[in-house]
Design a protein around this motif. Sequence first.
Motif, PDB file in Angstrom:
ATOM      1  N   UNK A  34       0.819  -1.216   0.000  1.00  0.00           N
ATOM      2  CA  UNK A  34       0.000   0.000   0.000  1.00  0.00           C
ATOM      3  C   UNK A  34       0.854   1.269   0.000  1.00  0.00           C
ATOM      4  N   UNK A  35       0.323   2.276  -0.672  1.00  0.00           N
ATOM      5  CA  UNK A  35       0.940   3.605  -0.717  1.00  0.00           C
ATOM      6  C   UNK A  35      -0.174   4.638  -0.710  1.00  0.00           C
ATOM      7  N   UNK A  36      -0.016   5.667   0.097  1.00  0.00           N
ATOM      8  CA  UNK A  36      -0.982   6.760   0.157  1.00  0.00           C
ATOM      9  C   UNK A  36      -0.242   8.078  -0.025  1.00  0.00           C
ATOM     10  N   UNK A  37      -0.614   8.826  -1.061  1.00  0.00           N
ATOM     11  CA  UNK A  37      -0.011  10.133  -1.289  1.00  0.00           C
ATOM     12  C   UNK A  37      -0.896  11.211  -0.684  1.00  0.00           C
ATOM     13  N   UNK A  38      -0.278  12.136   0.061  1.00  0.00           N
ATOM     14  CA  UNK A  38      -0.996  13.267   0.646  1.00  0.00           C
ATOM     15  C   UNK A  38      -0.280  14.549   0.230  1.00  0.00           C
ATOM     16  N   UNK A  39      -0.973  15.455  -0.454  1.00  0.00           N
ATOM     17  CA  UNK A  39      -0.324  16.706  -0.870  1.00  0.00           C
ATOM     18  C   UNK A  39      -0.134  17.653   0.310  1.00  0.00           C
ATOM     19  N   UNK A  40       0.838  18.559   0.159  1.00  0.00           N
ATOM     20  CA  UNK A  40       1.078  19.547   1.214  1.00  0.00           C
ATOM     21  C   UNK A  40      -0.170  20.380   1.485  1.00  0.00           C
ATOM     22  N   UNK A  41      -0.977  20.622   0.469  1.00  0.00           N
ATOM     23  CA  UNK A  41      -2.179  21.442   0.659  1.00  0.00           C
ATOM     24  C   UNK A  41      -3.109  20.837   1.694  1.00  0.00           C
ATOM     25  N   UNK A  42      -3.211  19.495   1.739  1.00  0.00           N
ATOM     26  CA  UNK A  42      -4.076  18.845   2.723  1.00  0.00           C
ATOM     27  C   UNK A  42      -3.482  18.943   4.123  1.00  0.00           C
ATOM     28  N   UNK A  43      -2.173  18.838   4.213  1.00  0.00           N
ATOM     29  CA  UNK A  43      -1.534  18.880   5.531  1.00  0.00           C
ATOM     30  C   UNK A  43      -1.468  20.294   6.097  1.00  0.00           C
ATOM     31  N   UNK A  44      -1.514  21.284   5.208  1.00  0.00           N
ATOM     32  CA  UNK A  44      -1.362  22.683   5.646  1.00  0.00           C
ATOM     33  C   UNK A  44      -2.633  23.490   5.485  1.00  0.00           C
ATOM     34  N   UNK A  45      -3.749  22.780   5.196  1.00  0.00           N
ATOM     35  CA  UNK A  45      -5.043  23.453   5.020  1.00  0.00           C
ATOM     36  C   UNK A  45      -4.950  24.590   4.008  1.00  0.00           C
TER      37      UNK A  45
ATOM     38  N   UNK B 145       0.712  16.239  10.735  1.00  0.00           N
ATOM     39  CA  UNK B 145       1.046  17.618  11.073  1.00  0.00           C
ATOM     40  C   UNK B 145       1.436  18.371   9.806  1.00  0.00           C
ATOM     41  N   UNK B 146       1.646  19.652   9.933  1.00  0.00           N
ATOM     42  CA  UNK B 146       1.930  20.474   8.753  1.00  0.00           C
ATOM     43  C   UNK B 146       3.255  20.124   8.102  1.00  0.00           C
ATOM     44  N   UNK B 147       4.148  19.418   8.813  1.00  0.00           N
ATOM     45  CA  UNK B 147       5.407  18.977   8.204  1.00  0.00           C
ATOM     46  C   UNK B 147       5.332  17.531   7.721  1.00  0.00           C
ATOM     47  N   UNK B 148       4.149  16.891   7.886  1.00  0.00           N
ATOM     48  CA  UNK B 148       3.950  15.534   7.397  1.00  0.00           C
ATOM     49  C   UNK B 148       4.086  14.441   8.432  1.00  0.00           C
ATOM     50  N   UNK B 149       4.408  14.783   9.666  1.00  0.00           N
ATOM     51  CA  UNK B 149       4.597  13.746  10.680  1.00  0.00           C
ATOM     52  C   UNK B 149       3.258  13.113  11.056  1.00  0.00           C
TER      53      UNK B 149
END
Length: 410
Positions: A295-306, A388-392
């Motif tokens: 499995x792999x899940x991609x999350x863009x920075x826009x989602x993490x940083x609202x 979190x906003x840095x991806x953690x």
Amino acid sequence: MAEHIDNDITSATSADATLAIGGFGPLNGSHCPGIEAVTLHIPPSTHADDNHESVALSKRDGLLADVPSPSWLERDCDYLYAVLENTNEIAAFHIEHDSNDTLHLTELSRVPTPGNGPTHAAIAVDDLGAKHLIVACYVDGHVCVHPIDSDGAVHEATQVLTGEGHGPLPAQEGPHAHWILPLPDGRVLSTDLGTDRIYVHHWQAGTLTRVGTVTVTPGTGPRDMHLLPVRTGHIPTHDWRVAVVGEWGRTVTLLGPVNNDEADRTHNATDDSSDGISVLQTVELGGTDRDQSASLAFVPWSAMRNNCADNADNRTGIAYVGLRGTERIVALAWDGERLSRLAPTDQPGWQGHGIDCGGSRPRHILPIDNLLLVANEVSDHLTAFQLSSDGEPRRVTDLATGSPTVSVVF
């Protein structure tokens, strides 16, 4: 050609998201009772840098569908398709809501698939505009093409494409088809975990025709495939990139339709046999001999940083990959063109060694806004992580459910 972006990320439109959960049942010696409904409560403007304790998972009483081992679920608008791995069947359902907005599934059809051990399915539209459910069968390596009616019902297969060969590992004694991925340009890819091949297919007058093969490093075991968004201004908007998770190699391999100068020199770039698709790079996940990648899940920075308004932030972010064995989730950076390590694999922490997946055998990771929902198959529960906003990733809640292998948002 119009730009196509498929991040595999789901956005919840309200504070509560309803999910369908599937998994392995008693026929597999496991505990999934059928397709279950789960509610994910997402407080408005939730962000992992703020208070995250109010994220919650709860299970609805009863089943959405009493079917055996629905190990993969595929949604297409108002329809849901279930792969019933232990009975070699596929089922189609209509998604409905009653006057109380309660979710229901109405079965439309249930047919056998001519392959053995169907494990994944995807919807593809042929060159005549007709829809098909294409099914990857693990045990015998078959790829089966099932027509879909205009009312959503799926019919018996009209095509079976077979694999051949083997890989160097004991688990690669023969073909093992595992994943289907339609490309933005109309082609269809399928992985063969047993032979270290990714097959390329074209539609020709409604028939799926195998036209090429991309060969990866022996012992890789290509498993899952996921489209990654490309960065406009650097790569043509009709372009695409695919991340391939290598189960046995514990790697992620990047594919794309590029020229020979950009291709990975170790794979001889493109040639006619690969239908113009190249291996661009391979990134190590830092797994041990005990591990299998899944499995792999991609999350863009826009989602993490609202910051969904930032178009560039929609095309860059982090890919999270599961390691079954040491039970970890590891992270890779995506810059719109290439994947890279955030830190050396032996460095402690989420950017290097990775984090505990919250259970055992992480089979599927679903991104929902700035959350990751991990299906921990063997430990019988779902685990939610907030980013979190840095991806953690930070573990926020769990829910007991039988042998989960897949989750889909309604």
